[in-house]
Write a protein that holds these residues in place. Structure first.
Motif, PDB file in Angstrom:
ATOM      1  N   ALA A  11      12.414   7.207  -0.162  1.00 57.97           N
ATOM      2  CA  ALA A  11      13.544   8.153  -0.050  1.00 57.97           C
ATOM      3  C   ALA A  11      13.401   9.107  -1.368  1.00 57.97           C
ATOM      4  N   GLY A  12      13.751  10.331  -1.120  1.00 61.33           N
ATOM      5  CA  GLY A  12      13.787  11.402  -2.174  1.00 61.33           C
ATOM      6  C   GLY A  12      12.307  11.904  -2.517  1.00 61.33           C
ATOM      7  N   GLY A  13      11.308  11.220  -1.968  1.00 59.55           N
ATOM      8  CA  GLY A  13       9.703  11.664  -2.240  1.00 59.55           C
ATOM      9  C   GLY A  13       9.403  11.397  -3.619  1.00 59.55           C
ATOM     10  N   LEU A  14       8.336  12.382  -3.953  1.00 55.76           N
ATOM     11  CA  LEU A  14       7.695  12.355  -5.185  1.00 55.76           C
ATOM     12  C   LEU A  14       8.367  13.248  -6.133  1.00 55.76           C
ATOM     13  N   ASP A  15       9.337  14.024  -5.713  1.00 53.57           N
ATOM     14  CA  ASP A  15      10.151  15.062  -6.479  1.00 53.57           C
ATOM     15  C   ASP A  15      11.054  14.134  -7.227  1.00 53.57           C
ATOM     16  N   LYS A  16      11.715  13.209  -6.544  1.00 52.40           N
ATOM     17  CA  LYS A  16      12.609  12.169  -7.396  1.00 52.40           C
ATOM     18  C   LYS A  16      11.902  11.070  -8.095  1.00 52.40           C
ATOM     19  N   ARG A  42       0.728  -1.170  -0.096  1.00 50.01           N
ATOM     20  CA  ARG A  42       0.118  -0.123  -0.133  1.00 50.01           C
ATOM     21  C   ARG A  42       0.763   1.228  -0.106  1.00 50.01           C
ATOM     22  N   ILE A  43       0.570   2.087  -0.913  1.00 46.74           N
ATOM     23  CA  ILE A  43       1.357   3.226  -1.186  1.00 46.74           C
ATOM     24  C   ILE A  43       0.504   4.259  -0.558  1.00 46.74           C
ATOM     25  N   VAL A  44       0.831   4.981   0.529  1.00 43.88           N
ATOM     26  CA  VAL A  44       0.149   6.025   1.291  1.00 43.88           C
ATOM     27  C   VAL A  44       0.774   7.413   0.965  1.00 43.88           C
ATOM     28  N   ASP A  45       0.073   8.385   0.280  1.00 46.71           N
ATOM     29  CA  ASP A  45       0.389   9.456  -0.113  1.00 46.71           C
ATOM     30  C   ASP A  45      -0.073  10.471   1.083  1.00 46.71           C
ATOM     31  N   ILE A  46       0.855  11.376   1.745  1.00 42.01           N
ATOM     32  CA  ILE A  46       0.470  11.931   2.847  1.00 42.01           C
ATOM     33  C   ILE A  46      -0.148  13.382   2.722  1.00 42.01           C
ATOM     34  N   ARG A  47       0.168  13.782   1.303  1.00 40.13           N
ATOM     35  CA  ARG A  47      -0.294  15.195   1.012  1.00 40.13           C
ATOM     36  C   ARG A  47      -1.625  15.607   0.966  1.00 40.13           C
ATOM     37  N   ASP A  48      -2.175  16.840   0.994  1.00 39.48           N
ATOM     38  CA  ASP A  48      -3.394  16.946   0.922  1.00 39.48           C
ATOM     39  C   ASP A  48      -4.213  16.706  -0.217  1.00 39.48           C
ATOM     40  N   GLU A  49      -5.337  16.604  -0.210  1.00 43.34           N
ATOM     41  CA  GLU A  49      -6.259  16.179  -1.508  1.00 43.34           C
ATOM     42  C   GLU A  49      -6.111  16.772  -2.771  1.00 43.34           C
ATOM     43  N   ARG A  50      -5.789  18.009  -2.527  1.00 46.34           N
ATOM     44  CA  ARG A  50      -5.648  18.788  -3.776  1.00 46.34           C
ATOM     45  C   ARG A  50      -4.541  18.630  -4.438  1.00 46.34           C
ATOM     46  N   ASN A  51      -3.410  18.570  -3.878  1.00 47.44           N
ATOM     47  CA  ASN A  51      -1.997  18.015  -4.269  1.00 47.44           C
ATOM     48  C   ASN A  51      -2.053  16.570  -4.861  1.00 47.44           C
ATOM     49  N   PHE A  52      -2.703  15.683  -4.088  1.00 52.03           N
ATOM     50  CA  PHE A  52      -2.840  14.321  -4.682  1.00 52.03           C
ATOM     51  C   PHE A  52      -3.647  14.306  -5.812  1.00 52.03           C
ATOM     52  N   GLU A  53      -4.677  15.093  -6.107  1.00 45.39           N
ATOM     53  CA  GLU A  53      -5.423  14.870  -7.266  1.00 45.39           C
ATOM     54  C   GLU A  53      -4.758  15.535  -8.478  1.00 45.39           C
ATOM     55  N   HIS A  54      -3.684  16.536  -8.009  1.00 46.58           N
ATOM     56  CA  HIS A  54      -3.184  17.133  -8.970  1.00 46.58           C
ATOM     57  C   HIS A  54      -2.218  16.101  -9.814  1.00 46.58           C
ATOM     58  N   HIS A 113       2.916  -4.526   4.035  1.00 43.78           N
ATOM     59  CA  HIS A 113       3.883  -3.681   3.370  1.00 43.78           C
ATOM     60  C   HIS A 113       3.242  -2.502   3.077  1.00 43.78           C
ATOM     61  N   ILE A 114       3.675  -1.231   3.566  1.00 39.19           N
ATOM     62  CA  ILE A 114       3.232  -0.019   3.655  1.00 39.19           C
ATOM     63  C   ILE A 114       4.198   1.199   3.293  1.00 39.19           C
ATOM     64  N   VAL A 115       4.127   1.758   2.150  1.00 39.95           N
ATOM     65  CA  VAL A 115       5.178   2.616   1.938  1.00 39.95           C
ATOM     66  C   VAL A 115       4.428   4.036   2.052  1.00 39.95           C
ATOM     67  N   THR A 116       5.074   4.919   2.757  1.00 39.17           N
ATOM     68  CA  THR A 116       4.452   6.430   2.883  1.00 39.17           C
ATOM     69  C   THR A 116       5.398   7.148   1.866  1.00 39.17           C
ATOM     70  N   VAL A 117       4.758   8.192   1.316  1.00 39.29           N
ATOM     71  CA  VAL A 117       5.285   8.944   0.189  1.00 39.29           C
ATOM     72  C   VAL A 117       4.657  10.460   0.546  1.00 39.29           C
ATOM     73  N   CYS A 118       5.790  11.452   0.238  1.00 39.67           N
ATOM     74  CA  CYS A 118       5.441  12.806   0.532  1.00 39.67           C
ATOM     75  C   CYS A 118       6.164  13.675  -0.604  1.00 39.67           C
ATOM     76  N   PRO A 119       6.295  14.926  -0.765  1.00 41.01           N
ATOM     77  CA  PRO A 119       6.982  15.629  -1.940  1.00 41.01           C
ATOM     78  C   PRO A 119       8.423  15.408  -1.783  1.00 41.01           C
ATOM     79  N   HIS A 120       9.193  15.391  -0.573  1.00 39.64           N
ATOM     80  CA  HIS A 120      10.760  15.560  -0.685  1.00 39.64           C
ATOM     81  C   HIS A 120      11.178  14.144   0.356  1.00 39.64           C
ATOM     82  N   GLY A 121      10.325  13.343   0.799  1.00 32.07           N
ATOM     83  CA  GLY A 121      10.934  12.415   1.631  1.00 32.07           C
ATOM     84  C   GLY A 121      11.110  12.609   3.062  1.00 32.07           C
TER      85      GLY A 121
END
Length: 121
Positions: A92-97, A21-33, A59-67
């Motif tokens: 590591a490195g987040g969504l940017d990478k 499960r890939i869990v994106d922790i950003r707000d809903e607006r950024n996730f939808e983008h 297995h759970i992986v959390t993601v954010c903009p920069h890690g």
């Protein structure tokens, strides 16, 4: 928390259709983008109230903009009794990478649809 996972490893898991499960922790607006295909959105500020949704996962992986914030999210999830047996990692490195290497999916919106139409000129 079991540490960090590389963007390459996340991509390999997704391509192998692994049980993760890939869990994106950003707000809903950024996730939808834009987001990793197959990921789900649980904003960081809702994580404490929604962590039980991850109970029983392997297995759970959390993601954010920069890690960075995803490390905190992985630690929070890892401390939850219902996820005690799960492998919990931060990407590591987040969504940017990830986005620079593999691209992200975007939800279609009115601007995208207008851009895809043929020009009348």
């Amino acid at each position: 928390m079991d540490g960090e996972i590389s963007t390459d490893e996340v991509k390999e898991l997704l391509e192998a259709d692994a049980d993760v499960r890939i869990v994106d922790i950003r707000d809903e607006r950024n996730f939808e983008h834009s987001h990793i295909p197959g990921s789900e959105n649980i904003p960081f500020h809702e994580l404490t109230d929604r962590v039980d949704e991850l109970e029983g996962e392997d297995h759970i992986v959390t993601v954010c903009p920069h890690g960075k914030a995803s490390v905190q999210a992985a630690q929070l999830i890892g401390s939850y009794e219902g996820a005690a047996d799960a492998r919990v990692e931060s990407m590591a490195g987040g969504l940017d990478k990830y986005g620079m290497k593999f691209g992200l999916v975007r939800e279609a919106d009115a601007e995208d649809e207008a851009a895809d139409r043929e020009s009348p000129f």
